[in-house]
Design a protein around this motif. Structure first.
Motif, PDB file in Angstrom:
ATOM      1  N   THR A  40      20.003  16.225  38.127  1.00 51.82           N
ATOM      2  CA  THR A  40      21.462  15.989  38.789  1.00 51.82           C
ATOM      3  C   THR A  40      21.972  17.448  38.894  1.00 51.82           C
ATOM      4  N   VAL A  41      22.888  17.482  39.719  1.00 48.84           N
ATOM      5  CA  VAL A  41      23.393  18.849  39.877  1.00 48.84           C
ATOM      6  C   VAL A  41      24.829  18.812  39.280  1.00 48.84           C
ATOM      7  N   LEU A  42      25.020  19.630  38.214  1.00 53.42           N
ATOM      8  CA  LEU A  42      26.321  19.773  37.205  1.00 53.42           C
ATOM      9  C   LEU A  42      27.173  20.356  38.232  1.00 53.42           C
ATOM     10  N   ALA A  43      28.517  19.844  38.236  1.00 53.90           N
ATOM     11  CA  ALA A  43      29.754  20.466  39.209  1.00 53.90           C
ATOM     12  C   ALA A  43      31.131  20.291  38.308  1.00 53.90           C
ATOM     13  N   THR A  44      31.843  21.125  38.725  1.00 57.21           N
ATOM     14  CA  THR A  44      33.145  21.216  38.001  1.00 57.21           C
ATOM     15  C   THR A  44      34.302  20.839  38.865  1.00 57.21           C
ATOM     16  N   VAL A  45      35.244  19.964  38.441  1.00 54.36           N
ATOM     17  CA  VAL A  45      36.319  19.451  39.016  1.00 54.36           C
ATOM     18  C   VAL A  45      37.236  20.574  39.132  1.00 54.36           C
ATOM     19  N   ILE A  46      37.599  21.017  40.512  1.00 52.19           N
ATOM     20  CA  ILE A  46      38.602  22.313  40.720  1.00 52.19           C
ATOM     21  C   ILE A  46      39.840  21.706  41.160  1.00 52.19           C
ATOM     22  N   SER A  47      40.073  20.564  41.517  1.00 46.81           N
ATOM     23  CA  SER A  47      41.175  20.154  41.965  1.00 46.81           C
ATOM     24  C   SER A  47      41.280  18.584  42.025  1.00 46.81           C
ATOM     25  N   ALA A  48      42.736  18.064  41.642  1.00 44.15           N
ATOM     26  CA  ALA A  48      42.430  16.483  41.439  1.00 44.15           C
ATOM     27  C   ALA A  48      43.872  16.071  42.206  1.00 44.15           C
TER      28      ALA A  48
END
Length: 340
Positions: free
Chosen positions: A236-244
């Motif tokens: 998998t590619v780990l990503a970070t939520v930067i906007s919601a």
């Protein structure tokens, strides 16, 4: 180190799923029946895991992969399953002690093998995928010419790549038989002990090849998972939520991750966010609808649609133990076979 400590985007490989995939394929195709294709992961540390499961011959797609595998001590039997017009770098690997075989499908690639110092070849046969490969009825003549030029012809190869992910398994099996019948006929004219081909999607139904060139089974992606092959998603590619953004009117809530086109191979479509719906992928962003809405700073594991080009976009992969943010990072593996 924990997964939560990693800078994103980051390529993760879950150890349990990886080892389950390696063990399952080794049981299905033990030892030399499998020639793992390193183009899928481009990582010598992962190739060493495959060797530990009993597979000591490997398939490569580039000269760079051959060089890197040999330098890592994995050069017992390397097949470059691709044509090259300048084989001098391959000849240098042979001179250094590795066994290298190269595919040929024309007088020009035959001459390149001779001039480059490669001594063993397979005749690449077109079995239906309109890519490389000589017509089956001309394979024997090319083999004769190769032997006359002093080369050892180990046998034939042919790749039914256009069938690997057909969703209808019965149709995939039927068409695989048609392709392998062409390869079998060519082998009767060429001779040699090797009939090489196949892949993850046809590994269980290609009964003609003496060795199967499967690669994607180790890591998997959404396209191969849809083909119903039974292997687990380990990459998998780990990503970070930067906007919601919360829902408003008819619009559902959506979130944005810090991984985009430069982190995913996109030729098989959008990656998948478990529990969410991917709307679109931009250079450095992925926008997806989801409920409940995550918070900025949350981490998300995204499943790529095509594993091979996804891996090639990253410099390293992290071997991790478990699925949560507190999962331990067990090792860092350079994607050391990238480039050409």
């Amino acid at each position: 180190m924990r997964v939560a400590d990693l800078t994103t985007p980051a390529l993760l490989v879950e150890r349990g799923a990886l080892e389950a995939n390696l063990a399952a394929m080794a049981a299905a195709l033990p030892g030399s029946r499998l020639r793992p294709h390193v183009k899928a992961h481009k990582t010598t540390a992962l190739a060493a895991r495959q060797a530990a499961h009993g597979h000591h011959g490997f398939t490569c797609a580039t000269v760079r992969e051959v060089e890197g595998m040999a330098a890592a001590g994995l050069g017992t039997d390397l097949l470059l399953a691709n044509e090259v017009l300048d084989a001098r770098r391959l000849g240098a690997v042979v001179d250094a002690g590795a066994r290298v075989t190269v595919a040929i499908d024309s007088p020009e690639t035959l001459r390149a093998a001779v001039d480059g110092g490669v001594r063993e070849v397979l005749v690449d046969v077109n079995v239906g995928l309109p890519r490389c490969g000589i017509a089956p009825e001309r394979a024997g003549a090319l083999a004769d010419a190769a032997r006359a030029a002093g080369l050892t012809v180990r046998g034939v190869m042919g790749y039914e790549g256009h069938l690997q992910m057909l969703p209808d398994q019965a149709e995939r099996a039927r068409l695989t038989t048609e392709c392998t019948d062409r390869l079998r006929a060519a082998h009767a004219d060429v001779g040699g002990e090797v009939i090489s081909g196949g892949g993850t999607g046809t590994h269980a139904m290609n009964t003609v090849c003496t060795e199967i060139q499967a690669g994607s089974y180790a890591l998997m992606d959404t396209a191969y998972t849809a083909a119903g092959l039974g292997f687990r998603q380990s990459l998998t590619v780990l990503a970070t939520v930067i906007s919601a953004t919360g829902p408003a009117g008819d619009m559902p809530g959506w979130a944005v991750l810090d991984a985009g086109l430069k982190a995913f191979g996109m030729d098989h479509g959008n990656p998948e966010v478990p529990g969410g719906q991917v709307w679109f992928v931009a250079d450095e962003h992925l926008t997806f609808a989801t409920d409940p809405l995550p918070r900025p700073g949350d981490r998300v594991r995204v499943v790529p649609a095509h594993v091979d080009p996804t891996v090639a976009l990253h410099e390293r992969m992290y071997l991790v133990d478990g699925d949560g943010p507190d999962a331990e990072v067990l090792d860092t593996w350079p994607v050391d076979l990238r480039g050409w």
